[in-house]
Design an enzyme around this catalytic site. Sequence first.
Site, PDB file in Angstrom:
ATOM      1  CE  LYS A 111      23.688  15.667  54.099  1.00  0.00           C
ATOM      2  NZ  LYS A 111      23.772  17.044  54.876  1.00  0.00           N
ATOM      3  CD  GLU A 133      21.960   8.184  56.499  1.00  0.00           C
ATOM      4  OE1 GLU A 133      21.314   7.006  56.047  1.00  0.00           O
ATOM      5  OE2 GLU A 133      22.593   8.917  55.986  1.00  0.00           O
ATOM      6  CB  SER A 400      27.306  22.407  52.070  1.00  0.00           C
ATOM      7  OG  SER A 400      27.667  23.000  53.406  1.00  0.00           O
TER       8      SER A 400
HETATM    9  C1  LIG Z   1      24.838  17.217  55.923  1.00  0.00           C
HETATM   10  C2  LIG Z   1      25.709  18.357  55.730  1.00  0.00           C
HETATM   11  C3  LIG Z   1      26.896  18.382  55.496  1.00  0.00           C
HETATM   12  C4  LIG Z   1      28.070  17.276  55.686  1.00  0.00           C
HETATM   13  O1  LIG Z   1      27.753  16.051  54.871  1.00  0.00           O
HETATM   14  P1  LIG Z   1      28.637  15.882  53.727  1.00  0.00           P
HETATM   15  O2  LIG Z   1      28.099  14.855  52.985  1.00  0.00           O
HETATM   16  O3  LIG Z   1      30.148  15.972  54.251  1.00  0.00           O
HETATM   17  O4  LIG Z   1      28.480  16.925  52.816  1.00  0.00           O
HETATM   18  C5  LIG Z   1      27.642  19.540  55.157  1.00  0.00           C
HETATM   19  N1  LIG Z   1      26.927  20.663  55.316  1.00  0.00           N
HETATM   20  C6  LIG Z   1      25.516  20.712  55.151  1.00  0.00           C
HETATM   21  C7  LIG Z   1      24.712  22.072  54.980  1.00  0.00           C
HETATM   22  C8  LIG Z   1      24.807  19.372  55.409  1.00  0.00           C
HETATM   23  O5  LIG Z   1      23.572  19.449  55.690  1.00  0.00           O
END
Ligand SMILES: *Cc1c(COP(=O)(O)O)cnc(C)c1O
Length: 420
Positions: A111, A133, A400
Site C-alpha cells: 500500500k 478510506e 503483498s
Molecule cells: C489491502 C491489502 C490487499 C488487498 O488490496 P488490493 O488492492 O487487492 O491489493 C492485499 N494484501 C494486503 C497485505 C493488503 O494490505
Amino acid sequence: MTTTPLPNSSQSDANTATQHPDALGRFGQFGGKYVPETLMPALSELEQAFQQYSNDPDFQQELQYLLKDYVGRPSPLYFAERLTAHYAKPDGSGLQIYLKREDLNHTGAHKINNALAQVLLAKRMGKQRIIAETGAGQHGVATATVCARFGLECIVYMGVHDMERQALNVFRMRLMGATVQPVAAGTGTLKDATSEAIRDWVTNVETTHYILGSVAGPHPYPMLVRDFQAIIGKETRAQCQEKWGGLPDILLACVGGGSNAMGLFHDFVNEPSVRLIGIEAAGEGLDSEKHAATLTRGRPGVLHGAMSYLLQDDEGQVIEPHSVSAGLDYPGVGPEHSYLKDSGRAEYYAVTDEDAIAALRRLSELEGIIPALETAHAIAYLETLCPQLTGSPRIVINCSGRGDKDVHTVAKFITLGEGN
Ligand SMILES: *Cc1c(COP(=O)(O)O)cnc(C)c1O
C-alpha cells in the site's frame, strides 16, 4: 486490446499504459466516472496533475529516492526453496516458486507505494488536507505514514466494525497523528468507509486530496494507482531476467480491490506466455452467501464511481461481503480486473477462509515467513494449481503483506500446543 507481443518487451509498460483505459477512463465496458458533478473538476485536475508529474524528472527523482531510502525498495524476489520442495514432483523436477517480498516494505505491505506517490502529487497540487478510506487499516496506516512524513493533515475513514477487529492499526494511525473517523453507517466496514470518504471529498474538494487505496473508484484512480503499483511488476521483470534470463511463467496474486495484483500484472499484460491468476476470497464458501468473490460470483454494476463486477442482489442492492481477511472484504473490484476477466487475459479463482488460514500456517512453517491473511489466499491456491502443472514453470507470487496484523485473528481459529 491488442495481444500482439511487443518487439521490445522492456518498453511494454509504457505501451499498455497508453492502451487502457481510454480517454473516458474505460476498460471496455468497465470503469468510467459515475460521480456527483461537484467531483468532476477534481477528477480532471487529478488526471492532469498525474499526466504532468508522472513524466516530470523532479517528481520522479523525489519518488525514486523515497521508494529506495524510506520504503526500502527494491523488494527482493525470493526463491521459496522449501515451499517449492513441498510441491515438487517425486523425481525432484517441476515448478519453482518465488515470492515478491512486498511484505518487507516499510509499514508491511504494498500500500505504501501508492500512498507515497499520491502524497507527492497532492503536495504539488497544493492540497494540505488528505483523506483516505481503510478496511484492514493497512492503507490507512500507509496514508498516515506519508502524511506524517510530509506534515499534512490526515483523516482516515474506517468502519466501526473494522476498527474493532484491527485495533492495532487504529492505534498506529493515531500514533502518527492521523484522525481516525469512525463510520457506523451500513455494516461499518470498508464499503461504508469509502462512501463516507467520497462524501467528505465532495464537500472539501478545494483543499483536500483523496488518497484512494486500490485500483477502484472513478477514473483516473484505477489507472493512477495501477501505474504507481506497477513498480512491483517492473522490478519482478528485471529480477527474473537477472536470475534466469527470462520471463516468469505464472503470476499469482490475491485480489481485494486489485492493486497488488494489477501492480504485479501490468508489466506482463502484453506478454501472452505469462499466465495471470488472481485469487479472491471465498469466505465460508461460494454457496454460503458469506464470501467476497466479486469476479467469480458478481454481476456488472456501479459502486464508488465505477462500473465493474459487483456483489449485488436481484434489485441491484450491494450484498455484504465476508472474508476472514479484512483487506479482501469488499463487494467491488477494480474495473481493469473485470476487463481482464471478460477478455480472458487473466484468470480468477476463489479460496476459502479455512484454506487461507492453512496456507498462512504452511508458509510460516516452511519458509519462516508469516504472510498477511490476504496474501495467504494466493499461497493457498498453489494446492489447486500445482498438481495441474506440467513441465517446470516458474511461479511468482506477490507476497503483498506481512501477517503481524493478523496473528490475533488467526489465533482464534487454530490452537498451537507443545511441539505444535
Ligand atoms: C489491502 C491489502 C490487499 C488487498 O488490496 P488490493 O488492492 O487487492 O491489493 C492485499 N494484501 C494486503 C497485505 C493488503 O494490505
